[in-house]
Scaffold this motif. Structure first.
Motif, PDB file in Angstrom:
ATOM      1  N   ALA A  15     -33.032  55.938 -21.061  1.00 44.07           N
ATOM      2  CA  ALA A  15     -33.154  54.573 -21.593  1.00 44.07           C
ATOM      3  C   ALA A  15     -34.613  54.153 -21.681  1.00 44.07           C
ATOM      4  O   ALA A  15     -35.043  53.518 -22.655  1.00 44.07           O
ATOM      5  CB  ALA A  15     -32.371  53.601 -20.720  1.00 44.07           C
ATOM      6  N   VAL A  16     -35.395  54.533 -20.664  1.00 47.92           N
ATOM      7  CA  VAL A  16     -36.831  54.228 -20.682  1.00 47.92           C
ATOM      8  C   VAL A  16     -37.500  54.949 -21.846  1.00 47.92           C
ATOM      9  O   VAL A  16     -38.339  54.380 -22.558  1.00 47.92           O
ATOM     10  CB  VAL A  16     -37.477  54.626 -19.344  1.00 47.92           C
ATOM     11  CG1 VAL A  16     -39.002  54.444 -19.411  1.00 47.92           C
ATOM     12  CG2 VAL A  16     -36.894  53.803 -18.199  1.00 47.92           C
ATOM     13  N   GLN A  56     -43.586  43.673 -23.286  1.00 45.35           N
ATOM     14  CA  GLN A  56     -44.993  44.052 -23.258  1.00 45.35           C
ATOM     15  C   GLN A  56     -45.456  44.356 -21.828  1.00 45.35           C
ATOM     16  O   GLN A  56     -46.251  45.279 -21.616  1.00 45.35           O
ATOM     17  CB  GLN A  56     -45.835  42.916 -23.855  1.00 45.35           C
ATOM     18  CG  GLN A  56     -45.605  42.696 -25.345  1.00 45.35           C
ATOM     19  CD  GLN A  56     -46.349  41.483 -25.859  1.00 45.35           C
ATOM     20  OE1 GLN A  56     -47.383  41.094 -25.308  1.00 45.35           O
ATOM     21  NE2 GLN A  56     -45.832  40.858 -26.911  1.00 45.35           N
ATOM     22  N   ALA A  57     -44.961  43.587 -20.876  1.00 47.74           N
ATOM     23  CA  ALA A  57     -45.329  43.828 -19.475  1.00 47.74           C
ATOM     24  C   ALA A  57     -44.751  45.145 -18.962  1.00 47.74           C
ATOM     25  O   ALA A  57     -45.371  45.861 -18.170  1.00 47.74           O
ATOM     26  CB  ALA A  57     -44.848  42.670 -18.607  1.00 47.74           C
ATOM     27  N   PHE A  58     -43.555  45.501 -19.441  1.00 47.78           N
ATOM     28  CA  PHE A  58     -42.867  46.706 -18.952  1.00 47.78           C
ATOM     29  C   PHE A  58     -43.402  47.984 -19.596  1.00 47.78           C
ATOM     30  O   PHE A  58     -43.346  49.067 -19.005  1.00 47.78           O
ATOM     31  CB  PHE A  58     -41.360  46.564 -19.226  1.00 47.78           C
ATOM     32  CG  PHE A  58     -40.550  47.736 -18.735  1.00 47.78           C
ATOM     33  CD1 PHE A  58     -40.501  48.079 -17.391  1.00 47.78           C
ATOM     34  CD2 PHE A  58     -39.816  48.503 -19.642  1.00 47.78           C
ATOM     35  CE1 PHE A  58     -39.754  49.152 -16.947  1.00 47.78           C
ATOM     36  CE2 PHE A  58     -39.055  49.574 -19.211  1.00 47.78           C
ATOM     37  CZ  PHE A  58     -39.016  49.909 -17.858  1.00 47.78           C
ATOM     38  N   LEU A  59     -43.968  47.887 -20.809  1.00 47.98           N
ATOM     39  CA  LEU A  59     -44.325  49.078 -21.581  1.00 47.98           C
ATOM     40  C   LEU A  59     -45.284  50.028 -20.852  1.00 47.98           C
ATOM     41  O   LEU A  59     -45.014  51.239 -20.804  1.00 47.98           O
ATOM     42  CB  LEU A  59     -44.903  48.669 -22.937  1.00 47.98           C
ATOM     43  CG  LEU A  59     -45.273  49.835 -23.868  1.00 47.98           C
ATOM     44  CD1 LEU A  59     -44.062  50.708 -24.159  1.00 47.98           C
ATOM     45  CD2 LEU A  59     -45.886  49.299 -25.158  1.00 47.98           C
ATOM     46  N   GLU A  87     -45.837  55.268 -17.856  1.00 45.51           N
ATOM     47  CA  GLU A  87     -46.202  55.973 -16.627  1.00 45.51           C
ATOM     48  C   GLU A  87     -44.989  56.667 -16.016  1.00 45.51           C
ATOM     49  O   GLU A  87     -45.106  57.785 -15.494  1.00 45.51           O
ATOM     50  CB  GLU A  87     -46.827  54.993 -15.626  1.00 45.51           C
ATOM     51  CG  GLU A  87     -47.263  55.633 -14.308  1.00 45.51           C
ATOM     52  CD  GLU A  87     -48.318  56.717 -14.496  1.00 45.51           C
ATOM     53  OE1 GLU A  87     -48.419  57.577 -13.598  1.00 45.51           O
ATOM     54  OE2 GLU A  87     -49.024  56.717 -15.517  1.00 45.51           O
ATOM     55  N   LEU A  88     -43.812  56.029 -16.080  1.00 44.42           N
ATOM     56  CA  LEU A  88     -42.593  56.674 -15.584  1.00 44.42           C
ATOM     57  C   LEU A  88     -42.337  57.992 -16.316  1.00 44.42           C
ATOM     58  O   LEU A  88     -41.973  59.000 -15.699  1.00 44.42           O
ATOM     59  CB  LEU A  88     -41.391  55.742 -15.762  1.00 44.42           C
ATOM     60  CG  LEU A  88     -41.226  54.603 -14.756  1.00 44.42           C
ATOM     61  CD1 LEU A  88     -40.101  53.673 -15.196  1.00 44.42           C
ATOM     62  CD2 LEU A  88     -40.931  55.161 -13.368  1.00 44.42           C
ATOM     63  N   ALA A 121     -42.636  63.983 -16.544  1.00 44.51           N
ATOM     64  CA  ALA A 121     -43.156  65.231 -17.135  1.00 44.51           C
ATOM     65  C   ALA A 121     -43.905  66.059 -16.097  1.00 44.51           C
ATOM     66  O   ALA A 121     -43.766  67.284 -16.044  1.00 44.51           O
ATOM     67  CB  ALA A 121     -44.061  64.907 -18.317  1.00 44.51           C
ATOM     68  N   ARG A 122     -44.693  65.380 -15.238  1.00 40.96           N
ATOM     69  CA  ARG A 122     -45.426  66.111 -14.210  1.00 40.96           C
ATOM     70  C   ARG A 122     -44.473  66.713 -13.189  1.00 40.96           C
ATOM     71  O   ARG A 122     -44.680  67.840 -12.722  1.00 40.96           O
ATOM     72  CB  ARG A 122     -46.434  65.190 -13.517  1.00 40.96           C
ATOM     73  CG  ARG A 122     -47.618  64.797 -14.398  1.00 40.96           C
ATOM     74  CD  ARG A 122     -48.754  64.234 -13.566  1.00 40.96           C
ATOM     75  NE  ARG A 122     -48.395  63.012 -12.873  1.00 40.96           N
ATOM     76  CZ  ARG A 122     -48.564  61.793 -13.369  1.00 40.96           C
ATOM     77  NH1 ARG A 122     -49.085  61.643 -14.579  1.00 40.96           N
ATOM     78  NH2 ARG A 122     -48.212  60.726 -12.675  1.00 40.96           N
TER      79      ARG A 122
END
Length: 319
Positions: A5-6, A62-65, A70-71, A76-77
């Motif tokens: 979802a993210v 906009q605050a969550f983006l 980063e999530l 990926a890392r």
């Protein structure tokens, strides 16, 4: 939090439209809408406002983006840290001063695209290193293997890859300081100081055998203050000497005037093997094995060498 979802949220923010995000993610527009609705419900905020031009981020969106991005980077890392071919090849070299570390550095120069994680295990003997390979803590290690192949764990494979000749390291006042080469027989009666060599390790077995074969005095006594202190003691002594590998890297002040003298006729050889799991799928591991095979030269028939008895049982055990 549902990372799919993210990921969908970020795709919409980048594309500006639900339909384009769906195409980019190869899912239906209905699936995109469901994922966003579930994420908004989970966060208890609205993330988008639909307009004639597409989808616009709300203030909360906009605050969550940046956090959403980063999530996905963390995901990926985390994936790359364990997935063969994405994570670094983790190799134990026992010590960063000796031949395996030098060889691995040459491998890195030949294959700079391969990411390496070069480590030295806290417990340095071969049994602990084999256990670490078997457990998957490391992908490979370099050690002398004294046990016959039938006594190794079933999944473990070894290949002899480094034959390391010796140098005698002495200070300028030592009786052999001006020799071009020395023979093992010439070393009988001289004190070869190797403090801190733990009994039962593969290198202790090696030096016990070489001492018996040539009548050498290997002195293990004394506290261990590190290589720097050892080099300072040898530089200041007319009696002390020690063995170092031909490719070992040691640095000392010019004032020490230490001499590294080749040991010949015969040349004692310390044999080291690469140790790995047969079922390890990391693609860089096979490249490392191929590289080590390619650089291993055939022995010179005109050069007399000495190797320990356990190294003659089997020089190779690999798939």
């Amino acid at each position: 939090m549902d990372l799919d979802a993210v990921r969908t949220f970020v795709a919409i923010a980048d594309a500006g439209q639900f339909q384009e995000a769906a195409a980019a993610l190869s899912i239906t527009q209905q699936a995109v809408s469901k994922r966003v609705a579930a994420l908004e419900k989970d966060l208890a905020v609205r993330l988008f406002t639909r307009t004639a031009r597409g989808a616009q981020l709300t203030i909360d969106g906009q605050a969550f983006l940046p956090h959403a991005r980063e999530l996905l980077r963390v995901e990926a890392r985390a994936d790359a840290s364990v997935r063969p071919g994405r994570r670094a090849l983790r190799v134990d070299v026992h010590s960063r001063r000796i031949a395996p570390a030098v060889v691995l550095q040459h491998f890195h120069r030949a294959h700079p695209e391969i990411e390496l994680d070069v480590v030295t295990l806290l417990s340095a003997d071969v049994d602990a290193a084999i256990a670490a390979v078997e457990a998957g803590t490391i992908d490979a290690t370099f050690h002398a293997v004294t046990a016959p192949p039938r006594l190794l764990p079933e999944a473990i494979r070894t290949a002899r890859v480094i034959d390391e000749p010796h140098r005698l390291l002495v200070g300028p006042r030592h009786a052999l300081a001006n020799a071009q080469t020395v023979t093992p027989a010439q070393l009988a009666g001289h004190r070869i100081w190797m403090p801190g060599m733990a009994p039962g390790t593969e290198w202790a077995d090696y030096y016990d055998e070489i001492a018996a074969a040539f009548g050498l005095t290997i002195d293990r006594l004394g506290p261990v203050f590190g290589y720097e202190a050892l080099l300072a003691e040898i530089a200041d002594s007319a009696q002390l000497a020690t063995f170092v590998g031909e490719n070992s890297r040691y640095l000392w002040p010019d004032s020490y005037d230490l001499r590294r003298i080749p040991v010949r006729d015969p040349a004692p050889i310390y044999p080291m093997s690469l140790i790995w799991r047969d079922d390890n799928p990391h693609p860089a591991l096979s490249k490392l094995r191929d590289y080590l095979d390619s650089r291993r030269a055939d022995p010179d028939p005109d050069t007399a060498v000495w190797t320990p008895t356990w190294s003659r049982r089997s020089a190779r055990r690999r798939r």
